[in-house]
Enzyme design. Structure first.
Site, PDB file in Angstrom:
ATOM      1  N   LYS A   1       7.547   8.528   6.745  1.00 26.83           N
ATOM      2  CA  LYS A   1       8.796   9.289   6.789  1.00 26.83           C
ATOM      3  C   LYS A   1       8.518  10.690   6.235  1.00 26.83           C
ATOM      4  O   LYS A   1       8.382  10.890   5.033  1.00 26.83           O
ATOM      5  CB  LYS A   1       9.895   8.620   5.957  1.00 26.83           C
ATOM      6  CG  LYS A   1      11.235   9.379   5.993  1.00 26.83           C
ATOM      7  CD  LYS A   1      11.682   9.660   4.585  1.00 26.83           C
ATOM      8  CE  LYS A   1      12.652  10.767   4.378  1.00 26.83           C
ATOM      9  NZ  LYS A   1      12.565  12.000   5.127  1.00 26.83           N
TER      10      LYS A   1
ATOM     11  N   CYS B   1       3.519  22.111  -6.171  1.00 26.46           N
ATOM     12  CA  CYS B   1       3.736  21.364  -7.415  1.00 26.46           C
ATOM     13  C   CYS B   1       2.707  21.743  -8.470  1.00 26.46           C
ATOM     14  O   CYS B   1       2.919  21.508  -9.660  1.00 26.46           O
ATOM     15  CB  CYS B   1       3.724  19.870  -7.155  1.00 26.46           C
ATOM     16  SG  CYS B   1       2.234  19.268  -6.352  1.00 26.46           S
TER      17      CYS B   1
ATOM     18  N   GLU C   1       4.119  11.084  -6.947  1.00 30.38           N
ATOM     19  CA  GLU C   1       3.726  12.435  -7.358  1.00 30.38           C
ATOM     20  C   GLU C   1       4.997  13.272  -7.360  1.00 30.38           C
ATOM     21  O   GLU C   1       5.650  13.425  -6.325  1.00 30.38           O
ATOM     22  CB  GLU C   1       2.681  13.020  -6.406  1.00 30.38           C
ATOM     23  CG  GLU C   1       1.327  12.347  -6.485  1.00 30.38           C
ATOM     24  CD  GLU C   1       0.632  12.544  -7.828  1.00 30.38           C
ATOM     25  OE1 GLU C   1       1.025  13.457  -8.578  1.00 30.38           O
ATOM     26  OE2 GLU C   1      -0.279  11.768  -8.125  1.00 30.38           O
TER      27      GLU C   1
END
Length: 479
Positions: free
Chosen positions: A173, A282, A248
C-alpha cells in the site's frame, strides 16, 4: 483526459472503486494520472491471493527468486531517467535527486537478488552425544508493506525486495499522495516472472487500505514507514493479534558543529542535511547545535550560502530545491515558521513563499538562530526546509542537547578531533551516526533504522532485513 492506473491483484490489473488524480507539486496544472483507490473487498482479495501463493513461493528455488529480482533491478536501472522524471513530477525532488533515488531502488533489487544465493544457517553439534542441530530461517508469510510519500520508489523497493527474496508474499500500500512510482514499480514486477499472488498492489487511503491490512488475521507482518502517531497505533493493533511489526517513524536529528570544525565543510553538510530534498527526509537535520567559538561565524556563513540556493521547478536545470509535496505540507511548514518567530527565535534567512514560473508549492529554505532547546521548532519534527541553530558552550553540552529528544534516528558531528568523533559515535543515542557528513544520505547495503521514538522492531536494508522477513527454526537430528 488523464490515463487511469489500476490496482494489481493476483496477477491481474483490477479497476478501483474510485480514482484520485496525482498532481505535480511543481506545476499544479500538470495531472500525472488518475490512480485507483481500493476498497476493503479488494484489499482482502489481495491478501487472499498472497496467502494462496505463499506455500509454493516460500519453498521455491533460489535461482528463480534471484532471476526475477535481478530482472526487476535491471529494468529499473535501464529506465532510471524516465522513472526519475516521474518521481520528480509527483513528489517534487529535483531531477538529479530523483534519478539517484531510482538508481538506489534498482541497486536494492540487485542486492537482494544476490541475497537469494547467500541464504545460510548453522549446523552445530548438540550437547547430547549423537545429536546434531540445524538452525535455519524460513519466510514469515504474508507481509503488508505501507510506504510514505517522501521516497516513493526507494522505500517500496527496500521493503519489497527483501520480502520476496526471503520467500514472503507481499501486499503493498503506497502513500495515497504519490502512487505513480509504486504503480510503475508494480508494472515492472508484474513482468519479471513472479507467480500470480506473490506480489500485489492496492492503492488508496490509510483509513481503508492500511487499516484492512493491519487488522487482517491473514497478514503475518506489517512493515510501516510514516508518522509517529499512525505507527504507534499500528504497533498496538499488530501486537494484539501477535503479528510481527516493523516501524520507521519520525526524527528530530541533531547536527553538532564544534569549534574545531572546518567551517566551509560544516556549512555545506548542514545545508545538505537541512534543506535538500526540501527537508522532506526523516534523516534531515533541523537542529544545528553549534558551540560558542564558531557559532557567529557559522550563522553568518550559513546565511551567505543560503543566498545561492535556487528554489524552483523540480525538472528545471539548475534547481537545488524543488517544491514542498502538497498544500497541506506547505501549510504545516508555514505554521512552524510562525511558531518559531512567536517563540522568539531570530529569522536569519527565508521564511516565505517563492514565486516561480509555474504555480506550485515553493518555499524558501528557512533558518532560525537564537533559539533554545525548549522551543517547539527545536523539539518537533517539521518535515520541511526549516532549521534552527542553537548555541551551546562546549562538546559536552552539545552531546547532552543532541540526545535530549524523544527521537533517535540519525545524528551528525562536524569536527577535526578524533577524540570527539569517537566519543560521539559511542554516546550518541541514534541508530545512525555521521562524522563530517550530512545526516541525510545512507547506503542501501547496510542497516537503516533508529532508536527511541524513531523506530520499532528490527532494522531495514542490507542483510539485517532478514530479521524481520524471516523466522528462525531449530531442528534436532538424532543418529
Amino acid at each position: 483526459m488523464t490515463k487511469r492506473y489500476d490496482n494489481y491483484i493476483n496477477g491481474e490489473w483490477v479497476a478501483g472503486t474510485d480514482y484520485s488524480v496525482n498532481i505535480n507539486p511543481s506545476e499544479l496544472s500538470d495531472a500525472i494520472g488518475d490512480y485507483a483507490k481500493a476498497d476493503v473487498t479488494q484489499v482482502h482479495a489481495a491478501i487472499d491471493a498472497a496467502r494462496a501463493a505463499f506455500p509454493a513461493w516460500s519453498v521455491s528455488g533460489i535461482q528463480a527468486r534471484h532471476d526475477a529480482l535481478d530482472k526487476v533491478g535491471s529494468e529499473i536501472l535501464a529506465r532510471r531517467e524516465e522513472l526519475g522524471i516521474l518521481l520528480a513530477r509527483e513528489e517534487g525532488k529535483t531531477l538529479p535527486e530523483a534519478i539517484g533515488e531510482v538508481s538506489r531502488a534498482g541497486n536494492i533489487f540487485k542486492f537482494f537478488a544476490g541475497e537469494c544465493l547467500r541464504l545460510s544457517g548453522d549446523y552445530v553439534p548438540s550437547v547430547r552425544p549423537g545429536v546434531n542441530v540445524e538452525v535455519t530461517r524460513e519466510a514469515l508469510g504474508v507481509v503488508g508493506l505501507i510506504t510514505p510519500w517522501n521516497f516513493p520508489i526507494a522505500i517500496p523497493a527496500w521493503k519489497i525486495a527483501p520480502a520476496l527474496a526471503y520467500g514472503n508474499c507481499v501486499v503493498l500500500k503506497p502513500a495515497d499522495l504519490v502512487p505513480g512510482c509504486a504503480w510503475a514499480l508494480a508494472e515492472i514486477i508484474s513482468r519479471a516472472g513472479f507467480p500470480a499472488g506473490v506480489f500485489n498492489l492496492v492503492m488508496g487511503s490509510g483509513r481503508v487500505v492500511g487499516e484492512a491490512l493491519v487488522n487482517s488475521p491473514k497478514v503475518d507482518g506489517i512493515s510501516f514507514t510514516g508518522s509517529v502517531g499512525v505507527g504507534r497505533q499500528i504497533a498496538v493493533n499488530c501486537v494484539s493479534r501477535q503479528a510481527k511489526v516493523q516501524l520507521e517513524m519520525g526524527g528530530k536529528n541533531p547536527q553538532i558543529i564544534l569549534d574545531d570544525a572546518d567551517l566551509k565543510q560544516a556549512v555545506e553538510l548542514s545545508v545538505q542535511s537541512a534543506f535538500y530534498s526540501t527537508g522532506q527526509r526523516c534523516t534531515a537535520s533541523s537542529r544545528l547545535i553549534v558551540t560558542e567559538g564558531i557559532h557567529d561565524r557559522f550563522v553568518e556563513a550559513m546565511a551567505e550560502r543560503m543566498k545561492s540556493i535556487k528554489v524552483g521547478h523540480a525538472l528545471k536545470t539548475g534547481t537545488d530545491i524543488g517544491p514542498v509535496v502538497s498544500q497541506a505540507q506547505l501549510e504545516q511548514d508555514l505554521k512552524y515558521i510562525d511558531i518559531g518567530q512567536s517563540e522568539g527565535a531570530r529569522l536569519v534567512s527565508g521564511g516565505g513563499l517563492v514565486t516561480c514560473d509555474t504555480e506550485g508549492y515553493f518555499l524558501a529554505p528557512t533558518l532560525f538562530a537564537d533559539s533554545d532547546a525548549s522551543m517547539r521548532v527545536s523539539r518537533e519534527e517539521i518535515f520541511g526546509p526549516v532549521a534552527n541553530v542553537v548555541r551551546v558552550a562546549d562538546y559536552e553540552a552539545a552531546l547532552a542537547m543532541a540526545n535530549d529528544t524523544e527521537f533517535g534516528l540519525s545524528a551528525g558531528i562536524a569536527t577535526t578531533s578524533l577524540k570527539y568523533a569517537n566519543h560521539f559515535k559511542r554516546h550518541s543515542q541514534a541508530g545512525m551516526v555521521m562524522v563530517n557528513l550530512p545526516t541525510a544520505g545512507v547506503d542501501y547495503h547496510v542497516p537503516f533504522g533508529g532508536r527511541k521514538g524513531s523506530s520499532y522492531g528490527s532494522r531495514e536494508q542490507g542483510r539485517y532485513a532478514q530479521e524481520f522477513y524471516t523466522v528462525v527454526k531449530t531442528s534436532y537430528i538424532g543418529s
